[in-house]
Design an enzyme around this catalytic site. Structure first.
Site, short mmCIF file in Angstrom:
data_model
loop_
_atom_site.label_atom_id
_atom_site.label_comp_id
_atom_site.label_asym_id
_atom_site.label_seq_id
_atom_site.Cartn_x
_atom_site.Cartn_y
_atom_site.Cartn_z
N ASP A 67 -17.43 67.10 99.87
CA ASP A 67 -17.48 68.51 100.28
C ASP A 67 -18.91 68.92 100.64
OD1 ASP A 67 -18.36 68.27 97.67
OD2 ASP A 67 -16.84 69.55 96.80
N ASP A 136 -12.12 75.85 86.62
CA ASP A 136 -10.82 76.41 87.03
C ASP A 136 -9.87 75.32 87.53
OD1 ASP A 136 -11.92 75.74 89.47
OD2 ASP A 136 -11.86 77.77 90.32
N HIS A 138 -10.54 72.95 89.77
CA HIS A 138 -10.69 72.48 91.15
C HIS A 138 -11.23 71.06 91.18
CE1 HIS A 138 -14.95 74.30 91.19
NE2 HIS A 138 -15.17 73.06 91.55
N GLU A 143 -9.81 74.97 95.45
CA GLU A 143 -9.67 76.01 94.44
C GLU A 143 -8.20 76.27 94.14
OE1 GLU A 143 -12.13 76.85 92.80
OE2 GLU A 143 -13.79 77.75 93.91
C1 GLP Z 1 -18.58 71.57 92.32
C2 GLP Z 1 -18.15 70.37 93.14
C3 GLP Z 1 -17.10 69.55 92.47
C4 GLP Z 1 -17.50 69.31 91.02
C5 GLP Z 1 -17.61 70.62 90.29
C6 GLP Z 1 -17.95 70.47 88.83
O1 GLP Z 1 -17.79 72.67 92.50
N1 GLP Z 1 -17.69 70.75 94.44
O2 GLP Z 1 -16.94 68.32 93.15
O3 GLP Z 1 -16.53 68.50 90.39
O4 GLP Z 1 -18.65 71.35 90.93
O5 GLP Z 1 -19.31 70.31 88.67
P1 GLP Z 1 -20.04 69.90 87.35
O6 GLP Z 1 -19.79 68.44 87.19
O7 GLP Z 1 -21.49 70.18 87.61
O8 GLP Z 1 -19.48 70.72 86.27
#
Ligand code: GLP
Length: 257
Positions: A67, A136, A138, A143
């Site tokens: 992404d 949440d 995702h 989302e």
């Molecule tokens: C972002 C990314 C996701 C990731 C999520 C959780 O939103 N787009 O790919 O899994 O954050 O991040 P973290 O591992 O820092 O909690």
């Protein structure tokens, strides 16, 4: 699903790195699916250590990112392409030109999304996809209410995710509202998936992912339909799993195949 709860993020990094190292030994030209976020960082550090100290090589491998923020300038330090360059690509020997990422600045983003899907297909698809999970539920930036068959597209972040990600920016106002993300249908095509969840704020999402009903409300639950997925959680992230003792039993007694 294989559910592996280990004491610390460092333990997860070692076991997950074994999976990736085994794949790359068998198939040096493996296609890796890379995720940003804090959760995979210990894994990237462990892979970088094995590259430095044990000669693990990604020289023939390629990679696709999940992404990207829409509208962040390509040299912004928090553009995901730059994050992954900093946290993984620059630490190993994968060719920069073999690392593909969705564009958040293309003039025609929808056309760029379709082209990105074609690029992934032309590369033969992703062999192993690394994922984190949002609070949440995702994955990538799919989302709640994302179609379970969605493809790479532009979408809008929830305020929860913008708040969660504000720590990487000067203020929440600087967190873009829109993103480009591989869809849930795109991610499901990876041949193997490794999801890493650490910390107490992921406990509810992990419980839903593993034990909840499949629902667009918790997008990660689509992964219950994947045939080769391992969910790695540390003690905190695994704290709400009802069948925890069974998962431990299953892991201790996994068949040698
Ligand atoms: C972002 C990314 C996701 C990731 C999520 C959780 O939103 N787009 O790919 O899994 O954050 O991040 P973290 O591992 O820092 O909690």
């Amino acid at each position: 699903m294989e559910i592996v709860v280990l004491p610390t993020p460092a333990d997860i990094a070692r076991v997950a790195a074994d999976r990736i190292a085994n794949l790359v030994h068998k198939r040096p030209d493996a296609v890796l699916g890379l995720a940003t976020g804090s959760s995979p960082l210990p894994l990237y550090q462990e892979l970088a250590r094995r590259h430095r100290e044990e000669g693990l090589s990604f020289a023939q491998s390629s990679a696709f990112l999940l992404d990207e923020y829409v509208g962040l300038s390509p040299d912004h330090p928090e553009a995901y392409r730059n994050v992954i360059r900093r946290e993984f690509v620059s630490l190993v020997d994968i060719a920069e030109s073999a690392v593909h990422s969705p564009s958040g600045t293309a003039a025609d983003i929808s056309a760029a999304c379709a082209a990105y899907e074609k690029e992934m297909q032309a590369a033969g698809g992703v062999d192993i996809q690394i994922l984190g999970i949002g609070t949440d539920g995702h994955i990538a930036f799919n989302e709640p209410a994302s179609s379970l068959t969605s493809r790479t597209r532009v979408t809008t972040l929830t305020e929860q995710t913008r708040e969660d990600n504000a720590r990487f920016f000067d203020s929440i106002d600087d967190v873009p509202m829109h993103v480009v993300t591989q869809g849930l249908g795109t991610i499901m095509e990876a041949r193997e998936i490794i999801l890493i969840a650490t910390g107490a704020n992921k406990a509810e999402a992990v419980a839903q992912l593993v034990e909840g009903p499949i629902s667009a409300f918790w997008p990660a639950t689509v992964l219950q339909n994947h045939q080769h997925i391992t969910v790695f959680a540390d003690e905190e992230a695994g704290a709400e799993l009802k069948l925890r003792s069974y998962y431990d039993h299953m892991y201790r007694n996994r068949p040698e195949v």
